[in-house]
Enzyme design. Structure first.
Site, short mmCIF file in Angstrom:
data_model
loop_
_atom_site.label_atom_id
_atom_site.label_comp_id
_atom_site.label_asym_id
_atom_site.label_seq_id
_atom_site.Cartn_x
_atom_site.Cartn_y
_atom_site.Cartn_z
N ASN A 161 -22.64 -0.02 -2.73
CA ASN A 161 -22.28 1.14 -1.91
C ASN A 161 -21.74 0.69 -0.55
OD1 ASN A 161 -25.00 1.92 -3.64
ND2 ASN A 161 -23.39 3.47 -3.69
N TYR A 199 -13.43 6.08 -13.69
CA TYR A 199 -13.28 5.00 -12.72
C TYR A 199 -14.00 3.73 -13.20
CZ TYR A 199 -14.20 2.62 -8.21
OH TYR A 199 -14.34 1.71 -7.19
N LEU A 239 -0.12 4.10 0.88
CA LEU A 239 -0.65 4.93 1.96
C LEU A 239 -1.15 6.30 1.49
CD1 LEU A 239 1.81 4.01 4.88
CD2 LEU A 239 -0.37 2.95 4.28
N ASP A 284 0.86 -1.19 0.00
CA ASP A 284 0.00 0.00 0.00
C ASP A 284 0.89 1.23 0.00
OD1 ASP A 284 -1.91 2.11 0.89
OD2 ASP A 284 -3.24 0.40 1.25
N VAL A 336 -20.42 10.74 2.12
CA VAL A 336 -21.55 11.48 2.67
C VAL A 336 -21.85 11.09 4.12
CG1 VAL A 336 -23.35 9.91 1.77
CG2 VAL A 336 -23.86 12.31 2.05
N ASP A 394 4.26 1.12 -4.31
CA ASP A 394 3.24 1.37 -5.33
C ASP A 394 3.04 0.14 -6.21
OD1 ASP A 394 1.97 2.62 -7.82
OD2 ASP A 394 2.13 4.31 -6.42
N ILE A 395 1.79 -0.10 -6.62
CA ILE A 395 1.54 -1.24 -7.51
C ILE A 395 2.14 -1.00 -8.90
CG2 ILE A 395 -0.48 -2.22 -6.36
CD1 ILE A 395 -2.22 -0.76 -8.46
N GLY A 417 -4.72 4.74 2.63
CA GLY A 417 -4.68 3.74 3.69
C GLY A 417 -3.89 4.25 4.89
N SER A 429 -13.91 -5.05 -8.13
CA SER A 429 -14.53 -4.25 -9.18
C SER A 429 -15.61 -3.40 -8.53
CB SER A 429 -15.08 -5.15 -10.30
OG SER A 429 -15.47 -4.35 -11.39
N1 LIG Z 1 -15.63 1.93 -1.01
C1 LIG Z 1 -16.49 1.76 -2.01
O1 LIG Z 1 -17.61 2.30 -1.99
C2 LIG Z 1 -16.14 0.85 -3.17
C3 LIG Z 1 -17.15 0.49 -4.07
C4 LIG Z 1 -16.83 -0.33 -5.14
C5 LIG Z 1 -15.53 -0.77 -5.31
N2 LIG Z 1 -14.56 -0.40 -4.43
C6 LIG Z 1 -13.20 -0.87 -4.68
O2 LIG Z 1 -12.73 -1.58 -3.54
C7 LIG Z 1 -11.32 -1.42 -3.41
C8 LIG Z 1 -10.98 -0.97 -2.02
O3 LIG Z 1 -11.68 0.22 -1.74
P1 LIG Z 1 -11.69 0.92 -0.31
O4 LIG Z 1 -13.06 1.44 -0.10
O5 LIG Z 1 -11.09 0.02 0.71
O6 LIG Z 1 -10.77 2.18 -0.62
P2 LIG Z 1 -9.49 2.73 0.16
O7 LIG Z 1 -9.13 4.01 -0.49
O8 LIG Z 1 -9.75 2.72 1.63
O9 LIG Z 1 -8.39 1.62 -0.16
C9 LIG Z 1 -7.58 1.64 -1.31
C10 LIG Z 1 -6.15 1.48 -0.84
O10 LIG Z 1 -5.29 1.44 -1.98
C11 LIG Z 1 -4.13 2.21 -1.69
N3 LIG Z 1 -3.58 2.62 -2.99
C12 LIG Z 1 -4.14 3.48 -3.88
N4 LIG Z 1 -3.36 3.58 -4.98
C13 LIG Z 1 -2.29 2.75 -4.77
C14 LIG Z 1 -1.14 2.42 -5.55
N5 LIG Z 1 -0.94 2.96 -6.75
N6 LIG Z 1 -0.25 1.53 -5.03
C15 LIG Z 1 -0.46 0.98 -3.80
N7 LIG Z 1 -1.52 1.26 -3.02
C16 LIG Z 1 -2.43 2.13 -3.51
C17 LIG Z 1 -4.63 3.34 -0.81
O11 LIG Z 1 -3.62 3.92 -0.01
C18 LIG Z 1 -5.70 2.65 0.04
O12 LIG Z 1 -5.16 2.13 1.23
C19 LIG Z 1 -10.90 -0.45 -4.51
O13 LIG Z 1 -10.43 -1.18 -5.61
C20 LIG Z 1 -12.20 0.25 -4.85
O14 LIG Z 1 -12.20 0.75 -6.18
C21 LIG Z 1 -14.84 0.39 -3.35
#
Ligand SMILES: NC(=O)c1ccc[n+]([C@@H]2O[C@H](COP(=O)([O-])OP(=O)(O)OC[C@H]3O[C@@H](n4cnc5c(N)ncnc54)[C@H](O)[C@@H]3O)[C@@H](O)[C@H]2O)c1
Length: 332
Positions: free
Chosen positions: A185, A156, A43, A41, A200, A68-69, A46, A130
């Site tokens: 959601n 997105y 961060l 991560d 929200v 980073d990924i 996160g 997804s």
């Molecule tokens: N939260 C929602 O409503 C929701 C809905 C549909 C899908 N998702 C998907 O679920 C997954 C997790 O979402 P979440 O709600 O836990 O979000 P989040 O932002 O809490 O978690 C994403 C994490 O990825 C890390 N990150 C971002 N870009 C990065 C990179 N390039 N390299 C390494 N780390 C990176 C961030 O620091 C974060 O900790 C995501 O793929 C998101 O698209 C979330």
């Protein structure tokens, strides 16, 4: 179909594992007896604190790598000798709209690198995050997985659709087994309360705590299908264990909740935690043209049939838990 597998004794990589959903997955993997969990991560959203509970349960079996990924050498190194990869790292939908090039690099190139490394390492399963955003405003409700993705107009959602296509092609080209989960959601503890892209529910809790009514933009008739982060994490673990491959599943509660109902439920959850009555009623502001999706309602029968997954947390219980977590964790 792959063989069903236990997660006990498995070596696991979780990208984005310090985020809201990823850290809930790490907690459940710890309880399932994983032998080694590496979180990658950067961060940007996160937080180390999200992994504190798992770190005390797992000790040296959990490692957070801040990176980073898109760092291909690092991703290949961390993916080698792993059994399962949970791929969650991504930017929020709002940030993708503001910085589409960064979103392209992060969601698309980054996912390519994760899949390339998983195929090279011969991991048994990738479970990828997804989103319901792939549907845009759906034409049929409840919406099932065969609904087309052509109503989406967000970057997105486009990236998530492409990621699903990439997963299918890696399965066809290299036999990489995967399941992709389309979350609707999401809410629950460890939602971002600090950043620019808070949601929200967080903004409403802040307002209610100040004695102000939750503010709804528009008439509040827009509906969503809310699903708790713990239920999403359970779906991820079931997808990793299950013999299914090359499939996508809706992960939601199959319950439609309007924004107006959500605001009332949150007021009730905050009052019940206070054991006090409040005279607050939701207020309405001018409609914002940011989100063209006015309705969400998922068909979740495929996940029930193939993964044995069903949501367990009701919106009322989930909101009460969210309120207590938020009260303990918000900054004074
Ligand atoms: N939260 C929602 O409503 C929701 C809905 C549909 C899908 N998702 C998907 O679920 C997954 C997790 O979402 P979440 O709600 O836990 O979000 P989040 O932002 O809490 O978690 C994403 C994490 O990825 C890390 N990150 C971002 N870009 C990065 C990179 N390039 N390299 C390494 N780390 C990176 C961030 O620091 C974060 O900790 C995501 O793929 C998101 O698209 C979330």
């Amino acid at each position: 179909m792959t063989a069903a597998q236990t997660l006990a004794g498995q070596r696991i990589l979780v990208t984005g594992g310090a985020g809201t959903i990823g850290s809930a997955i790490v907690d459940q993997l710890a309880a399932a007896g994983a032998a080694e969990i590496v979180v990658l991560d950067n961060l940007v959203r996160g937080r180390r604190a999200n992994l504190a509970e798992a770190a005390s349960a797992l000790g040296g079996k959990l490692r957070l790598v801040e990176g980073d990924i898109n760092d291909a050498a690092l991703v290949h190194e961390l993916t080698a000798r792993k059994d399962v990869v949970f791929h969650l790292a991504a930017l929020r939908i709002t940030q993708c709209a503001e910085q589409p090039r960064l979103a392209l690099e992060s969601l698309v190139d980054g996912t390519f690198t994760v899949l390339e490394a998983a195929a090279a390492a011969g991991v048994k399963k990738v479970v990828a995050s997804s989103s319901a955003s792939v549907y845009g405003l759906a034409e049929t409700f409840p919406t099932d997985e065969r609904h087309h993705p052509y109503n989406n107009d967000t970057f997105y959602g486009a990236a998530k659709t492409f990621n699903e296509g990439m997963l299918r092609s890696f399965h066809a080209m290299y036999g990489l087994d995967y399941v992709a989960l389309r979350y609707f959601n999401v809410y629950g503890p460890r939602m971002d309360v600090h950043g620019l892209y808070t949601e929200v529910l967080i903004r409403w809790m802040e307002r209610i705590a100040r004695g102000e009514a939750p503010l709804i933009f528009g008439d509040g008739a827009q509906t969503m299908d809310f699903v708790h982060v713990h239920d999403i994490a359970r779906a991820n673990l079931l997808a990793a264990r299950s013999p299914v491959t090359d499939k996508v599943y809706n992960i939601a509660t199959a319950t439609e909740t309007s924004l107006a109902e959500l605001a009332s439920s949150l007021l009730a959850a905050m009052e019940s935690a206070d054991s006090a009555d409040s005279a607050l009623v939701p207020e309405h502001g001018p409609e914002r043209a940011v989100n063209g999706v006015t309705r969400r309602l998922a068909d979740i029968s495929a996940a029930a049939r193939d993964l044995g997954w069903k949501p367990e947390i009701t919106l009322g219980d989930g909101l009460r838990g969210l309120v207590s977590w938020w009260r303990e964790n918000r900054e004074p």
